[in-house]
Scaffold this active site. Structure first.
Site, mmCIF file in Angstrom:
data_model
loop_
_atom_site.group_PDB
_atom_site.id
_atom_site.type_symbol
_atom_site.label_atom_id
_atom_site.label_comp_id
_atom_site.label_asym_id
_atom_site.label_seq_id
_atom_site.Cartn_x
_atom_site.Cartn_y
_atom_site.Cartn_z
ATOM 1 N N HIS A 211 0.716 -1.342 0.000
ATOM 2 C CA HIS A 211 0.749 0.212 -0.198
ATOM 3 C C HIS A 211 0.713 1.253 0.080
ATOM 4 O O HIS A 211 0.498 1.925 -0.053
ATOM 5 C CB HIS A 211 -0.561 -0.296 1.566
ATOM 6 C CG HIS A 211 -2.217 -0.987 0.798
ATOM 7 N ND1 HIS A 211 -2.850 -1.486 2.269
ATOM 8 C CD2 HIS A 211 -2.619 -1.727 0.011
ATOM 9 C CE1 HIS A 211 -3.689 -2.144 1.609
ATOM 10 N NE2 HIS A 211 -4.033 -2.238 0.322
ATOM 11 N N CYS A 524 0.517 -3.726 -25.409
ATOM 12 C CA CYS A 524 0.118 -2.412 -24.781
ATOM 13 C C CYS A 524 1.458 -3.792 -23.341
ATOM 14 O O CYS A 524 0.972 -3.097 -22.393
ATOM 15 C CB CYS A 524 -0.813 -2.973 -24.341
ATOM 16 S SG CYS A 524 -1.837 -4.326 -23.728
HETATM 17 C C1 PEP Z 1 0.952 -7.823 -21.471
HETATM 18 O O1 PEP Z 1 0.742 -9.108 -20.603
HETATM 19 O O2 PEP Z 1 1.617 -8.052 -21.913
HETATM 20 C C2 PEP Z 1 -0.118 -7.210 -20.287
HETATM 21 C C3 PEP Z 1 0.060 -5.720 -21.424
HETATM 22 O O3 PEP Z 1 -0.783 -7.713 -19.426
HETATM 23 P P1 PEP Z 1 -0.021 -7.157 -18.132
HETATM 24 O O4 PEP Z 1 0.872 -6.397 -18.003
HETATM 25 O O5 PEP Z 1 -0.877 -6.933 -16.686
HETATM 26 O O6 PEP Z 1 -0.159 -8.887 -18.047
#
Ligand code: PEP
Ligand code: MG
Length: 608
Positions: A211, A524
């Site tokens: 936290h 992403c």
């Molecule tokens: C990934 O796996 O690349 C992703 C964006 O999700 P996370 O990092 O939350 O697993």
């Protein structure tokens, strides 16, 4: 021999290059929050002195406990409402959780039991605190350890209300700016210090999910943790440099470390100014390739950075992050409120909400996770959502309500088969139907996307691309599963390059499938936020990238100075005739062209 090699190579976490009284020391720990700061060590080490152990009247002690609890609650309430708390929602949420801990019936019951066993309220509290500590020593699970640490924090607060004279006695306030050092620290405790002077935090324990890490991040304070012998190395008043980016702390730094610090701070300031100047410029390469640079977020404080860094939207909102700090699973109303706040903060820029990606390394306290041999491959994400559809439906209900007539973008994580995606989508359809029948305002439009992060679904990518409204490549997991290499495992995480021709081949196939189906595709995972990788992704055909807020500036700078079409031809050639080191060849190519390299150090720096 192996041990000697690790020590000389500086591979041992917490190893110091030069120990000794008064001499400069560099200690390496774990990065909890990035950034750099210099200041004098202020020790946070409450030492409790209990003067009376045996009570004469348990009823009287029990009443003292009640009034101390009431006083503590009032003080916590004031803290929650205080001006410092008004900055962002999570502060408040974390402290609310914390307040719940302070009302924990089991904990209070154990203290009272000890009182009726003949102890004073202070001694009873101390006994329960000792028990908690003993339990903490044997617990492996980081989340449970942190919750136990919260109890410790609350116990200290309660002790101060029971008998103010037992309060910490050795807290010396050094001159100037402070770097707070502690074994561990609760989220409320960090706020007890003057925020204008508190510049950094160094902990013997701690982890990125603690936290206190969330609060420190909101306050923009660098934090380094997991330094087991910290309190033995540092004297109050010592000068410390906290380098959160490289997870290191310089104790009593010599002139060389100080000048390194000054240079880094100056470079950071110059860099920030450069990125700020680019904020409102669209990310278009000199040869006309336009990219949408979006941001990954999981907390409101992240969302709030969107305008500041000039991101086009939130390409990945990790909905599980706010859940991690709650003991109770948030109901539909609580979720609606949260998503509404996210959309309000985004202020019209698109937000892609990812449904709960619990399990794996993100164990929620409110979901029972059985122990698993391989949690990353276990009961997680969409698998939980499809087995317990009410969880997923409630989340979708909250998202529909929060959209309140605006466009809604949802994506599902860890899709492994096309059927799973279809099942998730039909749950959303059921919720849309439910909303319609109850005259709830429907979203203006609904787009449902699939994350591509499991190799099996890449083999069915053409079918998935036809069904999904958009795709988003989770390159962190995709890389981890493709190479069977734990993304967080220190020894293997960087063993296989993300610019490996095989991986680029897989990414090309995904981009082509999306293009053939006429569907947008984003990356992403972390690689999208590294300038060189981002350029390569653009060369492979990706036109939208989502990354952490601090990466938007460096990636934009790289895009603005690179001819991406030319790079695409070269990348295509490299993939067809792979050599051992694509990364170096790409860097050399960019430097030779004089496009990116020289004036853009971000690309030259080995970002792997
Ligand atoms: C990934 O796996 O690349 C992703 C964006 O999700 P996370 O990092 O939350 O697993
Ligand atoms: Mg993932």
């Amino acid at each position: 021999m192996v041990l000697a090699e690790m020590i000389s190579g500086g591979d041992m976490p917490g190893s110091a290059s030069n120990r000794g009284d008064g001499t400069p020391v560099r200690i390496v720990g774990t990065r909890i929050n990035g950034g750099m700061a210099i200041g004098r060590a202020r020790l946070h080490r409450p030492r409790i002195v209990i003067r009376r152990v045996v009570a004469e009247d348990p009823e009287d002690e029990s009443r003292r406990l009640d009034s101390a609890l009431a006083a503590m609650h009032e003080a916590l309430g004031r803290l929650v409402e205080s001006a410092a708390m008004a900055v962002a929602g999570e502060h408040r949420e974390v402290l609310e959780t914390y307040r719940m801990i302070a009302s924990d019936a089991g904990w209070i019951g154990r203290i009272r039991e000890a009182i009726f066993g003949g102890l004073t309220a202070e001694a009873a509290l101390q006994r329960v605190r000792d028990d908690t500590r003993a339990r903490m020593a044997g617990v492996e699970d980081p989340y449970i350890r942190e919750r136990l640490a919260d109890f410790e924090d609350v116990a200290l607060r309660l002790m101060q209300h029971l008998s103010p004279e037992s309060a910490p006695g050795d807290d010396v306030e050094p001159e100037g700016d402070w770097i707070l050092i502690a074994r561990s620290l609760g989220p409320a405790e960090i706020l007890d210090y003057d925020q204008t002077r508190l510049k950094g935090l160094v902990l013997e324990e701690g982890s990125a999910t603690a936290h206190v890490a969330i609060v420190a991040r909101a306050l923009d304070i660098p934090v380094v943790g997991r330094l087991p012998n910290l309190l033995g190395e540092v004297e109050p008043g010592d000068t410390l440099i906290v380098d959160g980016d490289h997870a290191q702390v310089f104790v009593r730094p010599g002139e060389d470390a100080r000048s390194l610090f000054r240079t880094s701070m100056a470079a950071r300031a110059a860099q920030r100014a450069r990125y700020a100047a680019l904020r409102d410029r669209p990310a278009v390469s000199p040869d006309g390739v336009a990219l949408s640079l979006q941001m990954n977020a999981g907390l409101l404080v992240d969302v709030a950075q969107m305008a500041e860094v000039g991101a086009d939207g939130i390409g990945l909102y990790r909905t599980e992050i706010p859940f991690l700090v709650r003991r109770e699973y948030p109901d539909v109303d609580a979720q609606t409120l949260l998503y509404r706040r996210v959309l309000a903060t985004a202020n019209g820029r698109p937000v892609t909400f990812r449904t709960l990606d619990a399990g794996g390394d993100k164990r929620l306290p409110s979901i029972v996770h059985e122990p698993e041999e391989n949690p990353a491959l276990g009961w997680r994400a969409l698998r939980i959502g499809l087995d317990v559809p009410s969880l997923l439906r409630q989340q979708m209900r909250a998202l529909i309500r929060a959209a309140d007539g605006r466009p809604l973008r949802v994506m599902v994580p860890m899709v492994t088969t096309v059927q799973e995606f279809r099942a998730a989508r039909s749950l959303l359809d059921l919720e849309l139907e439910r909303a319609r029948s109850r005259s709830v305002t429907l979203p203006q439009s609904v787009a449902v996307g699939a994350m591509v992060e499991v190799p099996a679904v890449v083999l069915a990518i053409e079918a998935l691309a036809r069904e999904a409204d958009f795709l988003s490549v989770g390159s962190n997991d995709l890389h981890q599963f493709l190479y069977a290499a734990d993304r967080g495992g220190e020894r293997v995480a960087t063993r296989y390059d993300t610019l490996d021709p095989l991986f680029l081949g897989v990414l090309t196939r995904i981009a082509q499938a999306a293009a053939a189906a006429g569907k947008p595709v984003t990356v992403c995972g972390e690689m999208a936020g590294r300038p060189l990788e981002a350029l390569v992704l653009a060369a492979l055909g990706y036109r939208a990238l989502s990354m952490s807020a601090i990466s938007v500036g460096p990636v934009k700078e790289a895009v603005l100075s690179t001819n991406i079409k030319q790079l695409a031809t070269y990348v295509e050639y490299l993939i067809k005739s792979p050599s051992s080191n694509l990364r170096n060849q790409l860097k050399n190519f960019l430097i030779e062209r004089g496009e990116t390299g020289r004036e853009n150090p971000a690309v030259i720096v080995d970002s792997h």
